[in-house]
Scaffold this motif. Sequence first.
Motif, mmCIF file in Angstrom:
data_model
loop_
_atom_site.group_PDB
_atom_site.id
_atom_site.type_symbol
_atom_site.label_atom_id
_atom_site.label_comp_id
_atom_site.label_asym_id
_atom_site.label_seq_id
_atom_site.Cartn_x
_atom_site.Cartn_y
_atom_site.Cartn_z
ATOM 1 N N LEU A 1 -12.695 20.249 6.564
ATOM 2 C CA LEU A 1 -12.306 19.742 7.818
ATOM 3 C C LEU A 1 -11.107 18.420 7.625
ATOM 4 O O LEU A 1 -11.245 18.002 6.675
ATOM 5 N N HIS B 1 -14.380 18.119 2.478
ATOM 6 C CA HIS B 1 -14.682 19.512 1.792
ATOM 7 C C HIS B 1 -15.871 19.479 1.507
ATOM 8 O O HIS B 1 -16.545 18.731 0.885
ATOM 9 N N TYR C 1 -20.581 18.634 15.206
ATOM 10 C CA TYR C 1 -20.256 19.675 14.172
ATOM 11 C C TYR C 1 -20.232 21.119 14.726
ATOM 12 O O TYR C 1 -19.537 21.949 14.375
ATOM 13 N N THR D 1 -8.579 16.617 17.826
ATOM 14 C CA THR D 1 -8.886 17.791 16.849
ATOM 15 C C THR D 1 -8.211 19.184 17.313
ATOM 16 O O THR D 1 -7.494 19.799 16.663
ATOM 17 N N THR E 1 -15.552 24.628 2.552
ATOM 18 C CA THR E 1 -15.550 24.570 3.908
ATOM 19 C C THR E 1 -14.634 23.285 4.479
ATOM 20 O O THR E 1 -15.255 22.248 3.698
ATOM 21 N N PRO F 1 -14.558 24.704 11.354
ATOM 22 C CA PRO F 1 -13.980 24.357 9.867
ATOM 23 C C PRO F 1 -13.306 25.431 9.535
ATOM 24 O O PRO F 1 -13.421 26.588 9.789
ATOM 25 N N ASP G 1 -11.235 14.784 11.911
ATOM 26 C CA ASP G 1 -12.451 15.193 12.241
ATOM 27 C C ASP G 1 -13.667 14.585 11.621
ATOM 28 O O ASP G 1 -14.902 15.039 11.606
#
Length: 336
Positions: free
Chosen positions: A197, A286, A259, A13, A195, A267, A201
Amino acid sequence: MYRNAQDLLHLLTHEIRDLDIGYTVEKIPASQLTSLTFFREYVSRNKPVIITGAINHWPALRAWTVDYIREILGSAKICVASTPHGRADSVINADGSQYFALPYEEQMPVQDFFAQLHNGTRGEKIYAQAQNNSLPEQFGALLPDVEEPNWATEAFGVPPEATNLWIGTDDSVTSFHKDHYENIYAVVKGRKLFTLLPPSDAYRLYFQTCQVARYHKDAEGTLVLQPEEPHHEVPWATVDPYPSSEEVEQASRAAHPEYWDPQLPPPLEVDLGPGEVLYLPSLWFHHVRQQASADDDACVIAVNYWYEMAFDCKAAYAKLAEQLATALYTLPQSNA
């Protein structure tokens, strides 16, 4: 030496953000974009970007009011999704179980749709969200008001597989998910709040396998959630990045620590306004909220173009990340 799969996923990440993606989504003017630079800088790197000025020539930006759409479409019927809360295609807790809840869908005259958009019957939240090439198929009379993004079509080497029109209000929220398409998403009216990622992730979204259910209307016309028959299940993300209360947030932080972990990159957030376009790469997770326009129409309108993704090494990397996420959830830490 790393202790377990969790450490390796955390490292992945951080490295993806530091080496390439970064911590914000870049915004560039369309005047600086060619199909070659778009492919080289963003598509080949599976990296999102906001593009300004790419649809300034669309008549839709100036013409698409509710009155205009009603007049142009006349008596046409469209597919409308209804839920009690505006959260279609998401995990819902009901009767002590978790279900993947599909909306109630019906064909509705455009005139009735707009009449009910802000005054849903029995508290229903409705959304024009059909993802079946809905712009040409259901709203065909509006098609001359937009134009296919040629720079994207040249970059992907194929025409769009689907062109969809979205019309809703602040009530409609889309839960975290991914698409097997390259997505060119253009806002015409209101704002879309994404939002994001990256595929790496997946472990932060806590996918669970849930029985599929769908909303139906009972004899009184009230929406009721019923498990689908025959029984089938789908894996779906259970994280809600915008909890409805402090109590709900605390529960989410306890259930989804990866998270909310402050040691991990947050994010990416995208606030997409009228005339702006988001390139959302395939396989990116998303979550989408909406902010209606402040004018009398008070709705959000967007058009998106789905292009077929290439099932290449990128898809293999994403699949590996999901398999590691599954292992992280199911294996004891000491055995990961």
